[in-house]
Design a protein around this motif. Structure first.
Motif, PDB file in Angstrom:
ATOM      1  N   PRO A  27      -0.827  14.825   4.863  1.00  0.00           N
ATOM      2  CA  PRO A  27       0.606  16.246   4.578  1.00  0.00           C
ATOM      3  C   PRO A  27       1.997  15.187   5.055  1.00  0.00           C
ATOM      4  N   GLN A  28       3.353  15.303   4.848  1.00  0.00           N
ATOM      5  CA  GLN A  28       4.065  14.911   5.164  1.00  0.00           C
ATOM      6  C   GLN A  28       3.999  14.696   7.106  1.00  0.00           C
ATOM      7  N   SER A  29       3.685  15.322   7.320  1.00  0.00           N
ATOM      8  CA  SER A  29       3.594  15.543   9.095  1.00  0.00           C
ATOM      9  C   SER A  29       2.939  14.739   9.618  1.00  0.00           C
ATOM     10  N   GLU A  30       1.875  14.974   8.812  1.00  0.00           N
ATOM     11  CA  GLU A  30       0.686  13.861  10.006  1.00  0.00           C
ATOM     12  C   GLU A  30       1.323  11.853   9.654  1.00  0.00           C
ATOM     13  N   ALA A  31       0.858  11.239  10.230  1.00  0.00           N
ATOM     14  CA  ALA A  31       1.329   9.950  10.075  1.00  0.00           C
ATOM     15  C   ALA A  31      -0.295   9.140   9.413  1.00  0.00           C
ATOM     16  N   VAL A  32       0.052   8.217   9.008  1.00  0.00           N
ATOM     17  CA  VAL A  32      -0.724   7.388   8.298  1.00  0.00           C
ATOM     18  C   VAL A  32      -1.520   6.594   9.888  1.00  0.00           C
ATOM     19  N   GLN A  33      -3.094   6.604   9.650  1.00  0.00           N
ATOM     20  CA  GLN A  33      -2.889   6.399  11.059  1.00  0.00           C
ATOM     21  C   GLN A  33      -3.872   4.743  10.990  1.00  0.00           C
ATOM     22  N   GLU A  34      -3.508   4.334  12.499  1.00  0.00           N
ATOM     23  CA  GLU A  34      -3.513   3.266  12.339  1.00  0.00           C
ATOM     24  C   GLU A  34      -4.858   2.247  12.232  1.00  0.00           C
ATOM     25  N   ASN A  42      -8.531  10.529   9.448  1.00  0.00           N
ATOM     26  CA  ASN A  42      -7.765  12.176   8.303  1.00  0.00           C
ATOM     27  C   ASN A  42      -7.777  11.650   7.085  1.00  0.00           C
ATOM     28  N   ILE A  43      -7.709  10.627   6.337  1.00  0.00           N
ATOM     29  CA  ILE A  43      -8.120  10.534   4.877  1.00  0.00           C
ATOM     30  C   ILE A  43      -9.546  10.588   4.421  1.00  0.00           C
ATOM     31  N   LEU A  44     -10.201  11.033   5.163  1.00  0.00           N
ATOM     32  CA  LEU A  44     -11.474  10.981   4.962  1.00  0.00           C
ATOM     33  C   LEU A  44     -12.813  12.694   4.908  1.00  0.00           C
ATOM     34  N   PRO A  45     -13.438  12.376   4.076  1.00  0.00           N
ATOM     35  CA  PRO A  45     -14.258  14.112   4.413  1.00  0.00           C
ATOM     36  C   PRO A  45     -15.112  13.741   5.829  1.00  0.00           C
ATOM     37  N   HIS A  46     -15.401  15.172   6.337  1.00  0.00           N
ATOM     38  CA  HIS A  46     -15.658  15.469   7.591  1.00  0.00           C
ATOM     39  C   HIS A  46     -17.053  14.679   7.688  1.00  0.00           C
ATOM     40  N   TRP A  92       0.812  -0.757  -0.392  1.00  0.00           N
ATOM     41  CA  TRP A  92       0.116  -0.185   0.370  1.00  0.00           C
ATOM     42  C   TRP A  92       0.534   1.473   0.304  1.00  0.00           C
ATOM     43  N   MET A  93       0.438   2.109  -1.296  1.00  0.00           N
ATOM     44  CA  MET A  93       1.465   3.229  -1.077  1.00  0.00           C
ATOM     45  C   MET A  93       0.795   4.648  -0.960  1.00  0.00           C
ATOM     46  N   PHE A  94       1.002   5.115   0.209  1.00  0.00           N
ATOM     47  CA  PHE A  94      -0.165   6.342   0.248  1.00  0.00           C
ATOM     48  C   PHE A  94       0.496   7.500  -0.381  1.00  0.00           C
ATOM     49  N   ASN A  95      -0.333   7.878  -0.930  1.00  0.00           N
ATOM     50  CA  ASN A  95      -0.038   9.254  -1.598  1.00  0.00           C
ATOM     51  C   ASN A  95      -0.359  11.141  -0.358  1.00  0.00           C
ATOM     52  N   ARG A  96       0.363  11.585  -0.629  1.00  0.00           N
ATOM     53  CA  ARG A  96       0.597  13.006   0.174  1.00  0.00           C
ATOM     54  C   ARG A  96      -0.623  14.073  -0.192  1.00  0.00           C
ATOM     55  N   SER A  97      -0.876  14.584   0.302  1.00  0.00           N
ATOM     56  CA  SER A  97      -2.378  15.551   0.508  1.00  0.00           C
ATOM     57  C   SER A  97      -3.025  15.871   0.860  1.00  0.00           C
ATOM     58  N   ASP A  98      -3.339  16.858   1.178  1.00  0.00           N
ATOM     59  CA  ASP A  98      -4.164  17.820   2.268  1.00  0.00           C
ATOM     60  C   ASP A  98      -4.465  17.344   3.504  1.00  0.00           C
ATOM     61  N   THR A 147       3.315  -3.785  17.003  1.00  0.00           N
ATOM     62  CA  THR A 147       4.621  -4.960  17.616  1.00  0.00           C
ATOM     63  C   THR A 147       5.924  -4.242  16.886  1.00  0.00           C
ATOM     64  N   GLY A 148       5.361  -2.054  16.704  1.00  0.00           N
ATOM     65  CA  GLY A 148       6.299  -1.448  16.336  1.00  0.00           C
ATOM     66  C   GLY A 148       5.812   0.096  15.896  1.00  0.00           C
ATOM     67  N   SER A 149       6.571   0.964  15.754  1.00  0.00           N
ATOM     68  CA  SER A 149       6.088   2.127  14.910  1.00  0.00           C
ATOM     69  C   SER A 149       7.366   2.317  14.077  1.00  0.00           C
ATOM     70  N   SER A 150       6.555   3.230  13.494  1.00  0.00           N
ATOM     71  CA  SER A 150       6.793   4.212  12.230  1.00  0.00           C
ATOM     72  C   SER A 150       5.821   5.217  11.817  1.00  0.00           C
ATOM     73  N   PRO A 151       6.029   6.461  12.164  1.00  0.00           N
ATOM     74  CA  PRO A 151       5.055   7.292  12.754  1.00  0.00           C
ATOM     75  C   PRO A 151       5.520   7.628  10.662  1.00  0.00           C
ATOM     76  N   SER A 152       6.806   7.776  10.176  1.00  0.00           N
ATOM     77  CA  SER A 152       6.982   8.659   8.728  1.00  0.00           C
ATOM     78  C   SER A 152       6.394   7.771   7.693  1.00  0.00           C
ATOM     79  N   ALA A 153       5.697   6.459   7.730  1.00  0.00           N
ATOM     80  CA  ALA A 153       5.744   5.338   6.664  1.00  0.00           C
ATOM     81  C   ALA A 153       4.551   5.691   5.628  1.00  0.00           C
TER      82      ALA A 153
END
Length: 349
Positions: free
Chosen positions: A76-83, A220-224, A67-73, A123-129
């Protein structure tokens, strides 16, 4: 291997290369294509992730992919992909493999599957993934039931992040329509939606607009507002939060039912809010080490006035356990037991 990330850790590459008979399989290859399907419509269809191609090994009976997540509004790069987003995708891909293997056992007769339990351990953490690799495989399999295990890795660092174990039950396709209709009529046909569970404690306070707005941002990737949290209450003495929610369209997992990942996320978000209100610990200072989800009754698409109820169940050392349930009238639909790891023991509990 086409459509794989350009930067793959050598350990991940070795894992992929160990399979010698990989066959490309399309997203939801064995399921009816529908715009109402949550992952297809709300995650892939909005380009939150690049269109994934999965691979299946007939000899090993594994399904793997990226799975390759795209940067978007929204991300953004500062936000982690939510678990919780990854949880939803893991529920989806383990269901795909289980469906494939059960079909093979039943001479390629299609069966409709339903998740009954999903356990996610961190089992681990990688916020920038942003690029993830999964490898799903069955650990128990019969003609009517399957349990699938699926580790998830940061594809670039090689670090394992989550371990999912999902159990599914299956119904022959020619029985599905009748059983679903009977189940729906029995469970929902005569139900009068009950009001939100009342907290009659003297300290019960209404959730404010900020709380409700935050809960309605399901991922965070979904419409409100895809799941609208209309009202809620918090009691400090009971260590409990309750809320009333409406589900919008295009959130399906099984036909005409809300995706299990969405249900689990709604329960998790309320549990996280309760942890914050009951302890004063922000969500950035804690994390869910284990989530255990049980699916008892489905929630039909676009359901209204669904109650969410979370309570602190146990506190020990640096762990807080929250039990949450989602109900439709008198029926318990889904439960989530979350073990939170917190930085220090809290005297407020």
């Amino acid at each position: 291997m086409n459509n794989a990330p350009r930067r793959i850790h050598s350990d991940i590459q070795h894992r992929v290369d160990a399979f010698t008979d990989l066959i490309p399989v399309d997203l939801h290859a064995l399921w009816e294509k529908s715009d109402a399907q949550f992952v297809r419509s709300r995650i892939v269809g909005t380009n939150a992730i690049a269109y994934p191609t999965y691979w299946y090994s007939p000899s090993a009976k594994h399904q793997l992919g990226f799975w390759m997540f795209n940067r978007s509004d929204q991300l953004p790069q500062s936000e982690a992909v939510q678990e919780t987003t990854l949880l939803s995708l893991l529920d989806d891909v383990t269901a795909e493999l289980a469906t494939r293997l059960v079909a093979i056992l039943n001479d390629n007769q299609f069966h409709l599957g339903f998740t009954v339990n999903l356990n996610i351990a961190r089992t681990g953490s990688s916020p920038s993934a942003r690029q993830f690799y999964f490898d799903a495989h069955a650990i128990k399999l019969t003609k009517r039931k399957a349990t699938v295990e699926c580790p998830l890795y940061d594809a670039e660092s090689g670090k394992q992040l989550l371990l999912a174990r999902a159990t599914f039950v299956f119904i022959p396709l020619n029985d599905v329509a009748a059983k679903l209709k009977s189940k729906h009529d029995k469970e929902y046909g005569t139900v009068r939606n009950l009001p939100m569970p009342l907290l009659d404690e003297s300290d019960a306070q209404a959730l404010d607009a900020s709380d409700l707005h935050g809960l309605s941002q399901v991922m965070n990737i979904l419409p409100h507002g895809l799941v609208n949290h209309k009202a809620g209450l918090f009691s400090a003495s009971k260590r409990r939060v309750v809320a009333l929610v409406d589900f919008r369209d295009n959130l399906n997992g099984p036909p005409n039912h809300v995706h299990g990942g969405i249900l689990a996320t709604v329960l998790y978000n309320v549990s996280e809010l309760l942890l914050s209100k009951a302890t004063g610990i922000s969500k950035r200072s804690s994390f869910a080490s284990v989530r255990d989800i049980n699916y008892r009754n489905g929630v039909t698409s676009e359901s209204k006035d669904i109650a969410v109820d979370a309570i602190v169940e146990d506190v020990s050392a640096n762990k807080v356990v929250v039990m949450a349930k989602l109900t439709h009238g008198p029926k318990i639909c889904t439960t989530l037991k979350t073990t939170f790891t917190v930085p220090v023991p809290t005297s407020r509990l």
